[in-house]
Design a protein around this motif. Sequence first.
Motif, PDB file in Angstrom:
ATOM      1  N   GLU A  81      43.530  41.129  26.308  1.00 36.11           N
ATOM      2  CA  GLU A  81      44.658  40.893  27.104  1.00 36.11           C
ATOM      3  C   GLU A  81      45.113  41.749  27.861  1.00 36.11           C
ATOM      4  N   THR A  82      45.124  43.181  27.337  1.00 42.55           N
ATOM      5  CA  THR A  82      45.837  44.278  28.026  1.00 42.55           C
ATOM      6  C   THR A  82      44.722  45.308  28.546  1.00 42.55           C
ATOM      7  N   GLU A  83      43.525  45.204  28.328  1.00 41.48           N
ATOM      8  CA  GLU A  83      42.717  46.433  28.565  1.00 41.48           C
ATOM      9  C   GLU A  83      41.408  46.145  29.601  1.00 41.48           C
ATOM     10  N   ILE A  84      41.444  44.872  30.140  1.00 41.45           N
ATOM     11  CA  ILE A  84      40.320  44.381  30.848  1.00 41.45           C
ATOM     12  C   ILE A  84      40.944  43.648  31.851  1.00 41.45           C
ATOM     13  N   THR A  85      40.508  43.839  33.311  1.00 39.78           N
ATOM     14  CA  THR A  85      41.048  43.109  34.387  1.00 39.78           C
ATOM     15  C   THR A  85      39.497  42.683  35.224  1.00 39.78           C
ATOM     16  N   VAL A  86      39.760  41.501  35.785  1.00 38.63           N
ATOM     17  CA  VAL A  86      38.456  41.256  36.705  1.00 38.63           C
ATOM     18  C   VAL A  86      38.985  41.382  38.082  1.00 38.63           C
ATOM     19  N   THR A  87      38.105  42.007  38.753  1.00 42.98           N
ATOM     20  CA  THR A  87      38.436  42.658  39.926  1.00 42.98           C
ATOM     21  C   THR A  87      37.593  42.109  41.379  1.00 42.98           C
ATOM     22  N   ALA A  88      37.652  42.310  42.601  1.00 42.66           N
ATOM     23  CA  ALA A  88      36.769  41.557  43.770  1.00 42.66           C
ATOM     24  C   ALA A  88      35.985  42.846  43.914  1.00 42.66           C
ATOM     25  N   GLY A  89      34.972  42.854  43.078  1.00 40.06           N
ATOM     26  CA  GLY A  89      33.846  43.875  43.030  1.00 40.06           C
ATOM     27  C   GLY A  89      34.254  45.444  42.627  1.00 40.06           C
ATOM     28  N   ALA A  90      33.304  46.187  42.642  1.00 41.56           N
ATOM     29  CA  ALA A  90      33.646  47.696  42.105  1.00 41.56           C
ATOM     30  C   ALA A  90      34.545  48.265  43.124  1.00 41.56           C
TER      31      ALA A  90
END
Length: 384
Positions: free
Chosen positions: A90-99
């Motif tokens: 919930e608080t410590e992982i974020t999905v991004t548009a690539g590295a």
Amino acid sequence: MKFPGSLHSKLPKVGTTIFSVMSGLARETGAVNLSQGFPDFNIPERLVELTHSYMKRGFNQYSPMQGVIALREKLAEKVEELYTAKYNPETEITVTAGATQAIYTAISAFVNEGDEVIIFEPAYDCYVPAIEVHGGKPCFVQMNLAGDLIDWEKVKRLVNQRTRMIIINTPHNPSGRVMSAGDMLKLQKLTDGTDIIILSDEVYEHIIFDGMEHQSVARYPKLAERSIIVSSFGKTYHNTGWKMGHVMAPEELMKEFRKVHQFNVFSVNTPAQHALAEFLDDRDHYLELGAFYQQKRDTFNRLLQGSNFKIRPSEGTYFQLLDYSSISDEKDTDYAIRLTKEVGVASIPVSVFYNQKNADKFLRFCFAKEDETLEKAAEKLVKL
Ligand code: PMP
Ligand code: GLN
């Protein structure tokens, strides 16, 4: 058309990236393209089917800003299983548009005007411009590609009150070297008691060879608590064009990361996130990736046996450095262009990853290719 005013570039020294330049030249000349790092084979069929099915079922609108929760939960399970580290999805992982976006966003969130950031050279090309655009100052430490990778005493001498961040990258692009457990412990000691944030670029975490283990900062609790870990699905699932990645960091750091993330991308591709969440159950895919690429490295190196290139050790990533000093004394940037135009093999000159002048005669070749592609390239290279 011409801009009628005067421009004040924020990045006056920056041109087009070497990856665009060399891939462009390879296209133009019809050379075998071992320059930019990307596979020339397709992604797993089931990943295509899963994405298609999520699209057909209507998963086509914005995902939550932090990323689809099913994917974040799978990533939390994976990092716990591999490195015994607990990250709250919930608080410590974020999905991004690539590295690349993850790195830019992290630097944007934490590097202020006048802050210093320690970087190891050769360094992947997106770190320095991101620091400079935010008014930060990159401070360089040269790595020893032929022996003990990092002289931590040198790093220690660079650390001061203004040091805001240290960027590490293992397995390392472009050298193919990896950091050891000893390196991580020294980094831990060096940063202990400071406010330094570690940006750990681990995009090649699964591409490591010869029985070595990836030293994620996640394995070291005292490092993990000050680290932002950057990962890329592109390297693991052969889908660099999807531009999907993720970051993991302690909540306090992630809060700041997300403040910027929500305004420079908000959220990323929804059906791809759902598909990846399901595909992550296939543990064999990433657990066997090292062996898969080790075979490619060995094939490429076997094909080059007897050539005048000297093969440098590649311990991870899908890159192989070749030393061409017994073939030519040209500058690597000139030689890489001539090799593309006249010989028909495109590579990346390693000096572009250095801020300071570098006289090494190394070219970087990507072996994430079908065996026939490697054969075609090697056939030309062994004649030199
Ligand atoms: N870091 C390193 C070391 C890389 O090699 C790359 C891409 N090859 C990236 C970051 C960027 O990854 P992405 O394509 O997911 O933006
Ligand atoms: N990271 C890839 C490489 O090192 C290229 C990524 C890009 O083209 N930006 O070749």
